[in-house]
Design a protein around this motif. Structure first.
Motif, PDB file in Angstrom:
ATOM      1  N   ARG A  74     -23.217 -19.853  -3.287  1.00  0.00           N
ATOM      2  CA  ARG A  74     -22.613 -21.142  -2.954  1.00  0.00           C
ATOM      3  C   ARG A  74     -21.119 -21.103  -3.236  1.00  0.00           C
ATOM      4  NH1 ARG A  74     -22.902 -25.506  -7.319  1.00  0.00           N
ATOM      5  NH2 ARG A  74     -23.035 -24.367  -9.261  1.00  0.00           N
ATOM      6  N   VAL A  75     -20.403 -22.021  -2.621  1.00  0.00           N
ATOM      7  CA  VAL A  75     -18.968 -22.165  -2.832  1.00  0.00           C
ATOM      8  C   VAL A  75     -18.748 -23.474  -3.582  1.00  0.00           C
ATOM      9  CG1 VAL A  75     -16.745 -22.488  -1.684  1.00  0.00           C
ATOM     10  CG2 VAL A  75     -18.377 -20.828  -0.792  1.00  0.00           C
ATOM     11  N   VAL A  76     -18.033 -23.412  -4.711  1.00  0.00           N
ATOM     12  CA  VAL A  76     -17.783 -24.632  -5.494  1.00  0.00           C
ATOM     13  C   VAL A  76     -16.351 -25.138  -5.326  1.00  0.00           C
ATOM     14  CG1 VAL A  76     -19.623 -24.186  -7.154  1.00  0.00           C
ATOM     15  CG2 VAL A  76     -17.317 -23.320  -7.608  1.00  0.00           C
ATOM     16  N   ARG A  77     -15.504 -24.338  -4.710  1.00  0.00           N
ATOM     17  CA  ARG A  77     -14.149 -24.775  -4.352  1.00  0.00           C
ATOM     18  C   ARG A  77     -13.714 -23.977  -3.144  1.00  0.00           C
ATOM     19  NH1 ARG A  77      -8.613 -23.471  -5.973  1.00  0.00           N
ATOM     20  NH2 ARG A  77      -9.466 -21.778  -7.202  1.00  0.00           N
ATOM     21  N   GLY A  78     -13.288 -24.679  -2.085  1.00  0.00           N
ATOM     22  CA  GLY A  78     -12.809 -24.007  -0.895  1.00  0.00           C
ATOM     23  C   GLY A  78     -13.893 -23.782   0.143  1.00  0.00           C
ATOM     24  N   ALA A  79     -13.671 -22.762   0.992  1.00  0.00           N
ATOM     25  CA  ALA A  79     -14.597 -22.454   2.084  1.00  0.00           C
ATOM     26  C   ALA A  79     -14.569 -20.965   2.395  1.00  0.00           C
ATOM     27  CB  ALA A  79     -14.215 -23.244   3.336  1.00  0.00           C
ATOM     28  N   VAL A  80     -15.733 -20.429   2.773  1.00  0.00           N
ATOM     29  CA  VAL A  80     -15.850 -19.032   3.169  1.00  0.00           C
ATOM     30  C   VAL A  80     -16.714 -18.928   4.413  1.00  0.00           C
ATOM     31  CG1 VAL A  80     -15.695 -18.259   0.752  1.00  0.00           C
ATOM     32  CG2 VAL A  80     -17.937 -18.407   1.851  1.00  0.00           C
ATOM     33  N   PHE A  81     -16.538 -17.829   5.140  1.00  0.00           N
ATOM     34  CA  PHE A  81     -17.469 -17.430   6.181  1.00  0.00           C
ATOM     35  C   PHE A  81     -18.349 -16.379   5.534  1.00  0.00           C
ATOM     36  CE2 PHE A  81     -18.663 -14.831   9.940  1.00  0.00           C
ATOM     37  CZ  PHE A  81     -19.313 -15.822  10.665  1.00  0.00           C
ATOM     38  N   ASP A  82     -19.633 -16.694   5.368  1.00  0.00           N
ATOM     39  CA  ASP A  82     -20.570 -15.849   4.644  1.00  0.00           C
ATOM     40  C   ASP A  82     -21.432 -15.073   5.632  1.00  0.00           C
ATOM     41  OD1 ASP A  82     -21.532 -15.759   1.612  1.00  0.00           O
ATOM     42  OD2 ASP A  82     -23.277 -15.494   2.903  1.00  0.00           O
ATOM     43  N   VAL A  83     -21.612 -13.773   5.381  1.00  0.00           N
ATOM     44  CA  VAL A  83     -22.347 -12.900   6.305  1.00  0.00           C
ATOM     45  C   VAL A  83     -23.410 -12.119   5.548  1.00  0.00           C
ATOM     46  CG1 VAL A  83     -22.147 -10.864   7.805  1.00  0.00           C
ATOM     47  CG2 VAL A  83     -20.415 -12.672   7.903  1.00  0.00           C
ATOM     48  N   VAL A  84     -24.594 -12.036   6.148  1.00  0.00           N
ATOM     49  CA  VAL A  84     -25.662 -11.179   5.627  1.00  0.00           C
ATOM     50  C   VAL A  84     -26.161 -10.287   6.768  1.00  0.00           C
ATOM     51  CG1 VAL A  84     -26.361 -12.769   3.807  1.00  0.00           C
ATOM     52  CG2 VAL A  84     -27.474 -12.903   6.018  1.00  0.00           C
ATOM     53  N   VAL A  85     -26.515  -9.055   6.406  1.00  0.00           N
ATOM     54  CA  VAL A  85     -27.017  -8.074   7.376  1.00  0.00           C
ATOM     55  C   VAL A  85     -28.341  -7.533   6.851  1.00  0.00           C
ATOM     56  CG1 VAL A  85     -26.590  -5.874   8.548  1.00  0.00           C
ATOM     57  CG2 VAL A  85     -24.663  -7.392   8.011  1.00  0.00           C
ATOM     58  N   ASP A  86     -29.369  -7.564   7.700  1.00  0.00           N
ATOM     59  CA  ASP A  86     -30.678  -7.036   7.324  1.00  0.00           C
ATOM     60  C   ASP A  86     -30.618  -5.509   7.356  1.00  0.00           C
ATOM     61  OD1 ASP A  86     -33.335  -6.362   6.951  1.00  0.00           O
ATOM     62  OD2 ASP A  86     -34.101  -7.800   8.417  1.00  0.00           O
ATOM     63  N   ILE A  87     -30.767  -4.876   6.189  1.00  0.00           N
ATOM     64  CA  ILE A  87     -30.718  -3.414   6.107  1.00  0.00           C
ATOM     65  C   ILE A  87     -32.065  -2.822   5.707  1.00  0.00           C
ATOM     66  CG2 ILE A  87     -28.224  -3.344   5.689  1.00  0.00           C
ATOM     67  CD1 ILE A  87     -28.897  -2.861   2.701  1.00  0.00           C
ATOM     68  N   ARG A  88     -33.131  -3.587   5.896  1.00  0.00           N
ATOM     69  CA  ARG A  88     -34.492  -3.118   5.589  1.00  0.00           C
ATOM     70  C   ARG A  88     -35.011  -2.371   6.816  1.00  0.00           C
ATOM     71  NH1 ARG A  88     -36.943  -8.858   4.536  1.00  0.00           N
ATOM     72  NH2 ARG A  88     -35.858  -9.035   6.535  1.00  0.00           N
ATOM     73  N   ARG A  89     -35.139  -1.064   6.714  1.00  0.00           N
ATOM     74  CA  ARG A  89     -35.491  -0.221   7.870  1.00  0.00           C
ATOM     75  C   ARG A  89     -36.743  -0.682   8.623  1.00  0.00           C
ATOM     76  NH1 ARG A  89     -32.284   4.255   8.134  1.00  0.00           N
ATOM     77  NH2 ARG A  89     -31.465   5.020   6.173  1.00  0.00           N
ATOM     78  N   GLY A  90     -37.758  -1.158   7.956  1.00  0.00           N
ATOM     79  CA  GLY A  90     -39.002  -1.549   8.626  1.00  0.00           C
ATOM     80  C   GLY A  90     -39.017  -2.979   9.129  1.00  0.00           C
ATOM     81  N   SER A  91     -37.941  -3.689   8.958  1.00  0.00           N
ATOM     82  CA  SER A  91     -37.900  -5.112   9.307  1.00  0.00           C
ATOM     83  C   SER A  91     -37.725  -5.316  10.813  1.00  0.00           C
ATOM     84  CB  SER A  91     -36.729  -5.765   8.572  1.00  0.00           C
ATOM     85  OG  SER A  91     -36.493  -7.065   9.067  1.00  0.00           O
ATOM     86  N   PRO A  92     -38.369  -6.342  11.375  1.00  0.00           N
ATOM     87  CA  PRO A  92     -38.163  -6.640  12.795  1.00  0.00           C
ATOM     88  C   PRO A  92     -36.744  -7.125  13.098  1.00  0.00           C
ATOM     89  CG  PRO A  92     -39.598  -8.284  11.789  1.00  0.00           C
ATOM     90  CD  PRO A  92     -39.368  -7.210  10.765  1.00  0.00           C
ATOM     91  N   THR A  93     -36.002  -7.503  12.062  1.00  0.00           N
ATOM     92  CA  THR A  93     -34.615  -7.948  12.271  1.00  0.00           C
ATOM     93  C   THR A  93     -33.610  -6.939  11.705  1.00  0.00           C
ATOM     94  OG1 THR A  93     -34.754  -9.316  10.267  1.00  0.00           O
ATOM     95  CG2 THR A  93     -35.201 -10.407  12.380  1.00  0.00           C
ATOM     96  N   PHE A  94     -34.052  -5.690  11.525  1.00  0.00           N
ATOM     97  CA  PHE A  94     -33.185  -4.627  11.011  1.00  0.00           C
ATOM     98  C   PHE A  94     -31.898  -4.540  11.845  1.00  0.00           C
ATOM     99  CE2 PHE A  94     -31.829  -0.120  11.288  1.00  0.00           C
ATOM    100  CZ  PHE A  94     -31.476   0.067   9.955  1.00  0.00           C
ATOM    101  N   GLY A  95     -30.766  -4.508  11.159  1.00  0.00           N
ATOM    102  CA  GLY A  95     -29.472  -4.362  11.821  1.00  0.00           C
ATOM    103  C   GLY A  95     -28.902  -5.662  12.367  1.00  0.00           C
ATOM    104  N   GLN A  96     -29.632  -6.758  12.250  1.00  0.00           N
ATOM    105  CA  GLN A  96     -29.113  -8.044  12.717  1.00  0.00           C
ATOM    106  C   GLN A  96     -28.331  -8.720  11.596  1.00  0.00           C
ATOM    107  OE1 GLN A  96     -32.075 -10.527  14.621  1.00  0.00           O
ATOM    108  NE2 GLN A  96     -33.083  -8.741  15.502  1.00  0.00           N
ATOM    109  N   TRP A  97     -27.398  -9.579  11.974  1.00  0.00           N
ATOM    110  CA  TRP A  97     -26.574 -10.278  10.998  1.00  0.00           C
ATOM    111  C   TRP A  97     -26.573 -11.776  11.286  1.00  0.00           C
ATOM    112  CZ3 TRP A  97     -22.323 -13.103  12.560  1.00  0.00           C
ATOM    113  CH2 TRP A  97     -21.865 -12.865  13.862  1.00  0.00           C
TER     114      TRP A  97
END
Length: 181
Positions: free
Chosen positions: A74-97
């Motif tokens: 979470r952000v308690v002051r200001g603002a960010v663009f937050d990014v997550v990338v699925d790096i689980r090789r067996g995941s159906p969303t592998f490589g998606q962000w």
């Protein structure tokens, strides 16, 4: 608390109930029971972290190959663009962000499960970024994927010039990165 599963369903945007009046506001930033109900599992947090960064600072994309960390961010002051990338090789969303803005005014939080690389870009003049982790920081197991990897194609905001640490400048290409099985 309102919970929204994002395009990668394991990643959840959380909107706490905020009680406010002329004096200010109150919210529960963490409630173990409620978080467990909305996630359908109970993460156990072992560490809290707090960073302050200036406009344009880009931190990430970080992860641990051994002892991967789940994060409640979470952000308690200001603002960010937050990014997550699925790096689980067996995941159906592998490589998606997924990228989403987190800011202090909205009080939103993001649940980032273990097995995801994570990073953020500061959009405001500065930002205080806080997060809980499900495992301890283990620098010997930390890895970094290049924030601008062409295979991932992350659409970072283009009105902010990224400021990177030396570690983040050396981030690995996604196709060559040591990932999580």
């Amino acid at each position: 608390m309102k919970a929204t599963r994002l395009a990668i369903p394991d990643v959840v945007l959380l909107e706490p109930t905020v009680y406010g009046d002329a004096r200010g506001f109150f919210l529960e930033s963490y409630n173990r029971r409620e978080l467990g109900q909305v996630l359908g599992m109970q993460p156990e947090f072992v560490q809290d972290n707090h960073s302050r960064s200036a406009r344009g600072v880009l931190r990430g994309l970080h992860y641990q190959v051994v002892r991967p960390q789940g994060k409640l961010v979470r952000v308690v002051r200001g603002a960010v663009f937050d990014v997550v990338v699925d790096i689980r090789r067996g995941s159906p969303t592998f490589g998606q962000w997924i990228g989403t803005e987190l800011n202090a005014d909205a009080h939103t939080q993001l649940w980032v499960p273990p097995g995801f690389a994570h990073g953020f870009l500061v959009l405001s003049e500065s930002a205080d970024f806080m997060y809980k982790t499900t495992d301890y920081y283990a620098p010997e197991h930390e890895r970094c994927i290049a924030w601008d990897d062409p295979d991932l194609g992350i659409a970072w905001p283009d009105d902010v010039i990224p400021v990177l640490s030396e570690k983040d400048r050396r981030g690995a290409a996604f196709r060559n990165a040591e990932l999580i099985d």
